[in-house]
Design an enzyme around this catalytic site. Structure first.
Site, short mmCIF file in Angstrom:
data_model
loop_
_atom_site.label_atom_id
_atom_site.label_comp_id
_atom_site.label_asym_id
_atom_site.label_seq_id
_atom_site.Cartn_x
_atom_site.Cartn_y
_atom_site.Cartn_z
N SER A 1 -5.42 -0.56 7.44
CA SER A 1 -5.11 -1.45 6.32
C SER A 1 -5.95 -1.13 5.09
O SER A 1 -7.17 -1.28 5.08
CB SER A 1 -5.32 -2.91 6.73
OG SER A 1 -5.08 -3.74 5.62
N HIS B 1 -1.25 0.83 6.11
CA HIS B 1 -0.74 -0.54 5.95
C HIS B 1 -1.15 -1.07 4.57
O HIS B 1 -2.32 -1.03 4.20
CB HIS B 1 -1.32 -1.40 7.07
CG HIS B 1 -0.88 -2.83 7.09
ND1 HIS B 1 0.30 -3.23 7.70
CD2 HIS B 1 -1.46 -3.95 6.59
CE1 HIS B 1 0.41 -4.56 7.58
NE2 HIS B 1 -0.63 -5.02 6.91
N ASP C 1 -1.18 -4.21 1.99
CA ASP C 1 -1.09 -5.67 1.87
C ASP C 1 -0.93 -6.10 0.42
O ASP C 1 -1.90 -6.06 -0.34
CB ASP C 1 -2.37 -6.31 2.42
CG ASP C 1 -2.49 -6.17 3.92
OD1 ASP C 1 -1.59 -6.65 4.63
OD2 ASP C 1 -3.49 -5.58 4.39
N MET D 1 -0.44 -9.12 -2.14
CA MET D 1 -0.63 -10.58 -2.20
C MET D 1 -0.41 -11.09 -3.61
O MET D 1 -0.80 -10.40 -4.57
CB MET D 1 -2.06 -10.93 -1.77
CG MET D 1 -2.44 -10.40 -0.41
SD MET D 1 -4.14 -10.83 -0.04
CE MET D 1 -4.37 -9.95 1.50
N HIS E 1 3.32 -4.72 3.75
CA HIS E 1 3.29 -6.12 4.19
C HIS E 1 3.20 -7.00 2.94
O HIS E 1 2.16 -7.07 2.30
CB HIS E 1 2.07 -6.29 5.11
CG HIS E 1 1.81 -7.69 5.56
ND1 HIS E 1 0.62 -8.08 6.12
CD2 HIS E 1 2.59 -8.81 5.55
CE1 HIS E 1 0.66 -9.36 6.43
NE2 HIS E 1 1.84 -9.84 6.08
N MET F 1 2.86 -10.33 1.21
CA MET F 1 2.47 -11.74 1.33
C MET F 1 2.76 -12.40 -0.01
O MET F 1 1.84 -12.78 -0.74
CB MET F 1 0.98 -11.82 1.71
CG MET F 1 0.74 -11.48 3.17
SD MET F 1 -0.96 -11.03 3.50
CE MET F 1 -0.85 -9.28 3.14
N MET G 1 0.89 -12.39 12.75
CA MET G 1 -0.41 -12.54 12.09
C MET G 1 -1.38 -13.16 13.10
O MET G 1 -1.12 -14.24 13.63
CB MET G 1 -0.31 -13.43 10.86
CG MET G 1 0.35 -12.81 9.64
SD MET G 1 -0.33 -11.21 9.12
CE MET G 1 -2.06 -11.61 8.84
N ASP H 1 -1.69 -8.10 13.37
CA ASP H 1 -2.47 -7.87 12.15
C ASP H 1 -3.51 -8.98 11.96
O ASP H 1 -3.14 -10.15 11.81
CB ASP H 1 -1.49 -7.85 10.96
CG ASP H 1 -2.15 -7.54 9.62
OD1 ASP H 1 -3.35 -7.21 9.59
OD2 ASP H 1 -1.43 -7.63 8.59
C1 DX5 Z 1 -4.63 -10.05 6.01
C2 DX5 Z 1 -3.91 -8.73 5.97
C3 DX5 Z 1 -4.45 -7.72 6.92
C4 DX5 Z 1 -5.90 -7.38 6.70
C5 DX5 Z 1 -6.51 -7.32 8.06
O1 DX5 Z 1 -3.92 -10.99 5.29
O2 DX5 Z 1 -2.53 -8.89 6.27
O3 DX5 Z 1 -3.65 -6.55 6.95
O4 DX5 Z 1 -6.12 -6.16 6.05
O5 DX5 Z 1 -7.87 -7.19 7.92
P1 DX5 Z 1 -8.85 -7.17 9.17
O6 DX5 Z 1 -8.41 -6.02 10.04
O7 DX5 Z 1 -10.17 -6.97 8.54
O8 DX5 Z 1 -8.70 -8.48 9.86
ZN ZN Z 2 -1.32 -7.00 6.61
#
Ligand code: DX5
Ligand code: ZN
Length: 215
Positions: A8, A33, A35, A37, A66, A68, A137, A175
């Site tokens: 990630s 990956h 993320d 947001m 991903h 969010m 999640m 994740d």
């Molecule tokens: C959180 C993200 C994850 C995040 C996980 O909202 O979707 O992908 O990067 O981070 P770790 O592995 O540190 O929990």
């Molecule tokens: Zn994620």
């Protein structure tokens, strides 16, 4: 189970993405990956498409995106443009999930649906044959470095049963809070793909940590 590992980007050094992405390129990670947001669906903002244009150019690993964010349908073309193989949307953000999945497929990407920790896997009963991946999640989305929620094992088991009963090809991705401590147990429980951020980028030897997680 496939034992895929997605690193990630959220926990990478944003001041030197080229350095960190190069390590992932040379590692045994299967996917990078991403993320995204929006500060609305989750209480944090990460990065957007102007940054991801450069990530696309640097990464040799397939991008697993991903989102969010609210109204992810608005960004299907942008996600496609950065070369993503998989676009993942939140069940909680999609009132017309079936249509969203159709649009992602029409754009030529695999479609994933993500569930927050409180959302039961049973809500996917009537869409499980239309999705390529379900992301569970195992922390509340929005931040890296949080503690793994143990109830995720229960959800993996129920989701796996549903997938088998329905004859779905969907992969199970997990994740949040994934580490070298729980990776083997998660794969054994039925996860096909683990996402790891802080455990990977926070380690002294990123490549060795990824190798260890996959064994
Ligand atoms: C959180 C993200 C994850 C995040 C996980 O909202 O979707 O992908 O990067 O981070 P770790 O592995 O540190 O929990
Ligand atoms: Zn994620």
């Amino acid at each position: 189970m496939k034992k895929l590992l997605a690193a990630s980007l959220l926990s990478a050094n944003f001041g030197n993405l080229e350095h960190d992405i190069d390590i992932i390129n040379r590692s045994e990670a299967d996917w990078l990956h991403i993320d995204v947001m929006d500060g609305v669906f989750v209480p944090n903002i990460s990065f957007g498409f102007p940054v991801l244009k450069y990530v696309k150019a640097l990464s040799k690993k397939p991008l697993d995106v991903h989102l969010m964010i609210v109204e992810p349908d608005k960004f299907i073309n942008e996600v496609k443009a950065i070369g993503a193989i998989l676009m993942n949307v939140h069940y909680e953000a999609c009132p017309h999930l079936h249509r969203t999945i159709q649009r992602i497929h029409a754009a030529g990407m695999q479609a994933g649906v993500t569930l927050n920790p409180h959302t039961p896997v049973e809500v996917l009963e009537d869409i499980i044959n239309d999705v390529d991946l379900v992301l569970l999640m195992s922390v509340n989305p929005g931040f890296g470095g949080q503690s793994f929620i143990e109830n995720t094992y229960n959800k993996i088991a129920r989701l796996k049963k549903m997938i088998e009963r329905r004859g779905s090809k969907a992969l199970i991705q997990v994740d949040g809070g994934v580490s070298t401590e729980n990776a083997a147990q998660l794969y054994a429980a039925g996860a096909d793909c683990l996402v790891a951020g802080s455990a990977v980028f926070g380690s002294d030897d990123i490549m060795a940590t990824i190798r260890k997680m996959k064994r």
